[in-house]
Design an enzyme around this catalytic site. Sequence first.
Site, PDB file in Angstrom:
ATOM      1  N   ASP A  30       0.858  -1.194   0.000  1.00 23.35           N
ATOM      2  CA  ASP A  30       0.000   0.000   0.000  1.00 23.35           C
ATOM      3  C   ASP A  30       0.892   1.241   0.000  1.00 23.35           C
ATOM      4  O   ASP A  30       1.913   1.263   0.695  1.00 23.35           O
ATOM      5  CB  ASP A  30      -0.904  -0.010   1.241  1.00 23.35           C
ATOM      6  CG  ASP A  30      -2.176   0.801   1.038  1.00 23.35           C
ATOM      7  OD1 ASP A  30      -3.268   0.216   1.075  1.00 23.35           O
ATOM      8  OD2 ASP A  30      -2.055   2.039   0.837  1.00 23.35           O
ATOM      9  N   TYR A 140     -14.367   6.036 -13.973  1.00 22.58           N
ATOM     10  CA  TYR A 140     -14.013   4.997 -13.001  1.00 22.58           C
ATOM     11  C   TYR A 140     -14.386   3.616 -13.557  1.00 22.58           C
ATOM     12  O   TYR A 140     -13.544   2.710 -13.638  1.00 22.58           O
ATOM     13  CB  TYR A 140     -14.736   5.281 -11.668  1.00 22.58           C
ATOM     14  CG  TYR A 140     -14.710   4.137 -10.715  1.00 22.58           C
ATOM     15  CD1 TYR A 140     -13.506   3.646 -10.230  1.00 22.58           C
ATOM     16  CD2 TYR A 140     -15.898   3.535 -10.287  1.00 22.58           C
ATOM     17  CE1 TYR A 140     -13.483   2.579  -9.344  1.00 22.58           C
ATOM     18  CE2 TYR A 140     -15.878   2.479  -9.402  1.00 22.58           C
ATOM     19  CZ  TYR A 140     -14.674   1.989  -8.940  1.00 22.58           C
ATOM     20  OH  TYR A 140     -14.659   0.929  -8.077  1.00 22.58           O
ATOM     21  N   GLY A 283     -22.610  11.329 -13.731  1.00 30.44           N
ATOM     22  CA  GLY A 283     -22.177   9.935 -13.897  1.00 30.44           C
ATOM     23  C   GLY A 283     -22.973   8.903 -13.123  1.00 30.44           C
ATOM     24  O   GLY A 283     -22.693   7.712 -13.218  1.00 30.44           O
TER      25      GLY A 283
END
Length: 328
Positions: A30, A140, A283
């Site tokens: 991460d 996305y 969106g």
Amino acid sequence: MIIVTGGAGYVGSHCVKELLKRGYEVGVVDNLCTGHRASVGKDARFFEGDIRDGEFMTKVFKESGAEAVIHFAACSLVGESMTDPLKYYNNNVHGTEVLLSSMLRADVDKIIFSSTAAVYGEAQTDMITEDIPKEPTNTYGETKLSMEKMMKWCDKAYGMRHVALRYFNVAGADPEGTIGEDHSPETHLIPIILQVPLKKREKLSIFGDDYPTPDGTCIRDYVHVCDLARAHAMALEHLIGGGKSDAFNLASGGGYSVKEMVEAAREVTGHPIPAEIQPRRAGDPARLVANASKVANALGFKPEKTSVKEIIADAWRWHSSHPNGFGV
Ligand code: UDP
């Protein structure tokens, strides 16, 4: 060892907990851009770095003797993806390309990855099955679809198998109350609703009440994060057992409108939670509800925590005991 990219994030940290519970050795990768170091317990090994750094990733794979990857590291905000699409192509698509190249170099040939219901776009059906046309309405979803396709071709060329898990709306928190959702800024409906009883905001904004749905607000299919984590472990076991590449919806299979979610949160928290109607958010499809039978048939996975009140109650336990998330 199972490498979990984005394992310090919301869904990733719940998945790490599930894998540890099942006896796997886990390594978390991460970059801590949005993840929290504190969400990863001491039982997992932590590699701080970026999936877009091929040298770093190759080193992680070789050093850990990785067997498989569960890939969460990605940008995941619909609104931001519409105003900064290149950030999404860079982190999600380019990041996955570097990750897969590093896996190839290190002979790691299994990957489970978080896809999304946003790959379907404005679905023309009431219950979305995996095979319907995919026409994302936001960047996305488009980048997640590109990631799925990249993995399909990698299977054909290199025999690298994958499972794409198309999440509907993930919510809730581990019932033990030690990990949960902590995004900054927060954009997701349930944590935002709960900010009102936490006195962090005066009222909720409902984005649009003129959608073609019974009460005019958007309908979503909310799935508990612990159910989701279990599904990842089952998908991993499918690939380890020699199963083929596939894509599955992960959802509860029931649709709730924004107004219904606010009402359920009022009941759980006992707070009036004032709400006002605002314009639509760019969106947002009107309705996203899954047919979740494919994953039940193929992997034997069935969500257990399907009541939205239970999902909200678990989220409320986390948020009310950690009003500043993982921050001190
Ligand atoms: N939503 C809302 N107010 C908010 C946040 C979200 O009305 O403050 C709506 C949003 O427009 C969508 C639904 O709640 O219809 C779920 O949004 P979320 O961002 O949680 O998930 P998404 O479906 O975008 O992945």
